[in-house]
Write a protein that holds these residues in place. Structure first.
Motif, PDB file in Angstrom:
ATOM      1  N   ARG A 245     -27.133   0.197   5.763  1.00  0.00           N
ATOM      2  CA  ARG A 245     -26.954   0.307   4.461  1.00  0.00           C
ATOM      3  C   ARG A 245     -27.172  -1.086   3.493  1.00  0.00           C
ATOM      4  NH1 ARG A 245     -21.395   3.714   3.961  1.00  0.00           N
ATOM      5  NH2 ARG A 245     -21.015   1.937   5.604  1.00  0.00           N
TER       6      ARG A 245
ATOM      7  N   LYS B 223     -30.869  -2.101   3.993  1.00  0.00           N
ATOM      8  CA  LYS B 223     -31.828  -1.282   3.032  1.00  0.00           C
ATOM      9  C   LYS B 223     -31.506  -1.972   1.320  1.00  0.00           C
ATOM     10  CE  LYS B 223     -31.964   2.891   5.570  1.00  0.00           C
ATOM     11  NZ  LYS B 223     -31.657   4.363   5.667  1.00  0.00           N
ATOM     12  N   LEU B 224     -30.408  -1.999   0.822  1.00  0.00           N
ATOM     13  CA  LEU B 224     -30.380  -2.675  -0.571  1.00  0.00           C
ATOM     14  C   LEU B 224     -31.124  -3.992  -0.932  1.00  0.00           C
ATOM     15  CD1 LEU B 224     -26.797  -1.533  -1.067  1.00  0.00           C
ATOM     16  CD2 LEU B 224     -28.655  -0.660  -2.057  1.00  0.00           C
TER      17      LEU B 224
ATOM     18  N   CYS C 157     -33.618  -4.789   1.059  1.00  0.00           N
ATOM     19  CA  CYS C 157     -35.112  -4.537   1.079  1.00  0.00           C
ATOM     20  C   CYS C 157     -35.842  -4.130  -0.209  1.00  0.00           C
ATOM     21  CB  CYS C 157     -35.396  -3.794   2.350  1.00  0.00           C
ATOM     22  SG  CYS C 157     -36.968  -3.250   2.815  1.00  0.00           S
ATOM     23  N   ASP C 158     -34.714  -3.136  -0.731  1.00  0.00           N
ATOM     24  CA  ASP C 158     -35.223  -2.550  -2.056  1.00  0.00           C
ATOM     25  C   ASP C 158     -35.247  -3.569  -3.070  1.00  0.00           C
ATOM     26  OD1 ASP C 158     -35.420  -0.116  -0.715  1.00  0.00           O
ATOM     27  OD2 ASP C 158     -33.435   0.567  -1.577  1.00  0.00           O
ATOM     28  N   ARG C 159     -34.308  -4.506  -3.165  1.00  0.00           N
ATOM     29  CA  ARG C 159     -34.337  -5.818  -4.190  1.00  0.00           C
ATOM     30  C   ARG C 159     -35.624  -6.276  -3.956  1.00  0.00           C
ATOM     31  NH1 ARG C 159     -29.433  -9.998  -5.467  1.00  0.00           N
ATOM     32  NH2 ARG C 159     -30.877 -11.429  -6.809  1.00  0.00           N
ATOM     33  N   SER C 160     -35.680  -6.795  -2.780  1.00  0.00           N
ATOM     34  CA  SER C 160     -37.062  -7.684  -2.441  1.00  0.00           C
ATOM     35  C   SER C 160     -38.314  -7.004  -3.013  1.00  0.00           C
ATOM     36  CB  SER C 160     -37.111  -7.947  -0.778  1.00  0.00           C
ATOM     37  OG  SER C 160     -35.943  -8.722  -0.569  1.00  0.00           O
ATOM     38  N   GLU C 161     -38.328  -5.647  -2.770  1.00  0.00           N
ATOM     39  CA  GLU C 161     -39.557  -4.976  -3.210  1.00  0.00           C
ATOM     40  C   GLU C 161     -39.680  -4.889  -4.608  1.00  0.00           C
ATOM     41  OE1 GLU C 161     -39.264  -0.882  -1.721  1.00  0.00           O
ATOM     42  OE2 GLU C 161     -39.805  -1.491   0.390  1.00  0.00           O
ATOM     43  N   THR C 162     -38.557  -4.865  -5.716  1.00  0.00           N
ATOM     44  CA  THR C 162     -38.495  -4.958  -6.878  1.00  0.00           C
ATOM     45  C   THR C 162     -38.876  -6.326  -7.479  1.00  0.00           C
ATOM     46  OG1 THR C 162     -36.754  -3.147  -6.921  1.00  0.00           O
ATOM     47  CG2 THR C 162     -37.345  -4.517  -8.949  1.00  0.00           C
TER      48      THR C 162
ATOM     49  N   LEU D   6     -39.799 -10.264   1.076  1.00  0.00           N
ATOM     50  CA  LEU D   6     -40.004  -8.971   1.355  1.00  0.00           C
ATOM     51  C   LEU D   6     -39.839  -8.611   2.983  1.00  0.00           C
ATOM     52  CD1 LEU D   6     -39.768  -5.738   0.811  1.00  0.00           C
ATOM     53  CD2 LEU D   6     -42.027  -6.082   0.197  1.00  0.00           C
TER      54      LEU D   6
END
Length: 306
Positions: A68, A71-72, A74-79, A162
């Motif tokens: 978990r 994943k957070l 990873c999501d922040r890196s995408e943003t 990322l």
């Protein structure tokens, strides 16, 4: 070359006999590939996807560590990557700075032309100010280009971050390094694992090693690569044969008994063979190259004088 000599040479080139089949008793079956598959990241073992005794393909997920937090990240890196891409693709400042150069140069040119037509209509101070604005506009173009270059470099950094975040997320899934059977779980669901800590044991059964020791005096020099057959005899049943290839002959001879260690890879697609069983290995003859046929009746071509 005479006719008799030519026939004799052709006979010698075709009369080589293949090496006889070699029979090796008491061959032991062992594993070629086996591993204690370990965790790559720290965390709680949250999922076991296979059971003991289950056969898995290479690359199949075996277990998962709580991901978990990964994943957070990873999501922040995408943003952050999207933000960096928007800055890198934005060339408004560069285009505006180039337009400013054109306007400043035009004002400077008009002032100089006015002085030519009407002397002293524009003061020298005004000319100097307009020239300064024109030079400033050129420098602003260079600065805007540098800023955009830095934005593109920041985009590359965010892409790398990322990729690192995705890798960290993937490393929380434990996958099979080769096709095999799960024979033991060393950690269970809910236990804490650390990098390098064995989680389960995996063995490969579809290809086994048939290993034996053979007297060195009975071994020809060209054994490696020969086809082999493993014969497994069962009481009251006909013998079963498995094919394979001899892949290793030790260069060392045991000084006590004069034996050499050899082993062959045996195909076990049916998974009917088990490590620890023994059988008889039949090493096939070496493959002979096609005989060279010579024409014994051929005679040298007469050379013509020039």
């Amino acid at each position: 070359m005479s006719l008799t000599a030519g026939c004799l040479l052709g006979l010698l080139m075709c009369s080589a006999d293949p090496v006889d089949e070699i029979r090796v008793e008491s061959v032991l079956l062992t594993l070629i590939e086996h591993a204690d598959v370990s965790a790559s990241e720290t965390g709680l073992l949250s999922l076991l996807t296979v059971k003991e005794g289950e056969t898995v393909a290479e690359g199949k997920p075996l277990a998962k560590i709580d991901d978990r937090d990964a994943k957070l990240i990873c999501d922040r890196s995408e943003t952050e990557l999207k933000v960096a891409r928007s800055f890198a693709d934005n060339d408004v400042r560069v285009r505006f700075a180039r337009l400013s150069v054109a306007v400043a140069n035009a004002e400077l040119t008009r002032a100089k032309e006015s002085n030519v037509k009407f002397p002293k209509s524009v003061s020298q101070s005004e000319i100097d100010r307009l020239k300064l604005l024109a030079d400033k506009s050129v420098l602003e173009v260079e600065q805007a280009e540098v800023d955009q270059l830095q934005a593109k470099l920041s985009l590359q950094i965010k892409q790398q971050e990322l990729a690192r975040a995705i890798l960290a997320l993937e490393r929380r899934t434990i996958i099979a390094p080769f096709p095999g059977m799960v024979v033991q779980w060393k950690k269970q669901h809910g236990e804490w694992v650390e990098p390098g800590m064995p989680v389960m044991r995996l063995i490969r059964l579809n290809r086994l090693r048939a290993e034996a020791f053979v007297a060195s005096g009975k071994l020809p020099a060209n054994l490696v690569g020969r086809p082999v057959k493993l014969v497994m005899s069962d009481s009251g049943k006909s013998a079963i044969k498995y094919t394979g290839t001899l892949v290793f002959v030790s260069p060392e001879i045991d000084p006590v008994n004069g034996q050499v260690r050899i082993w062959a890879e045996i195909e076990n697609d049916s998974l009917s063979l088990r490590p620890g069983e023994s059988g008889t290995l039949m090493i096939g003859p070496a493959t002979l190259s096609k005989p060279v046929i010579t024409d014994s009746t051929a005679t040298p071509t007469d050379k013509k004088s020039p």
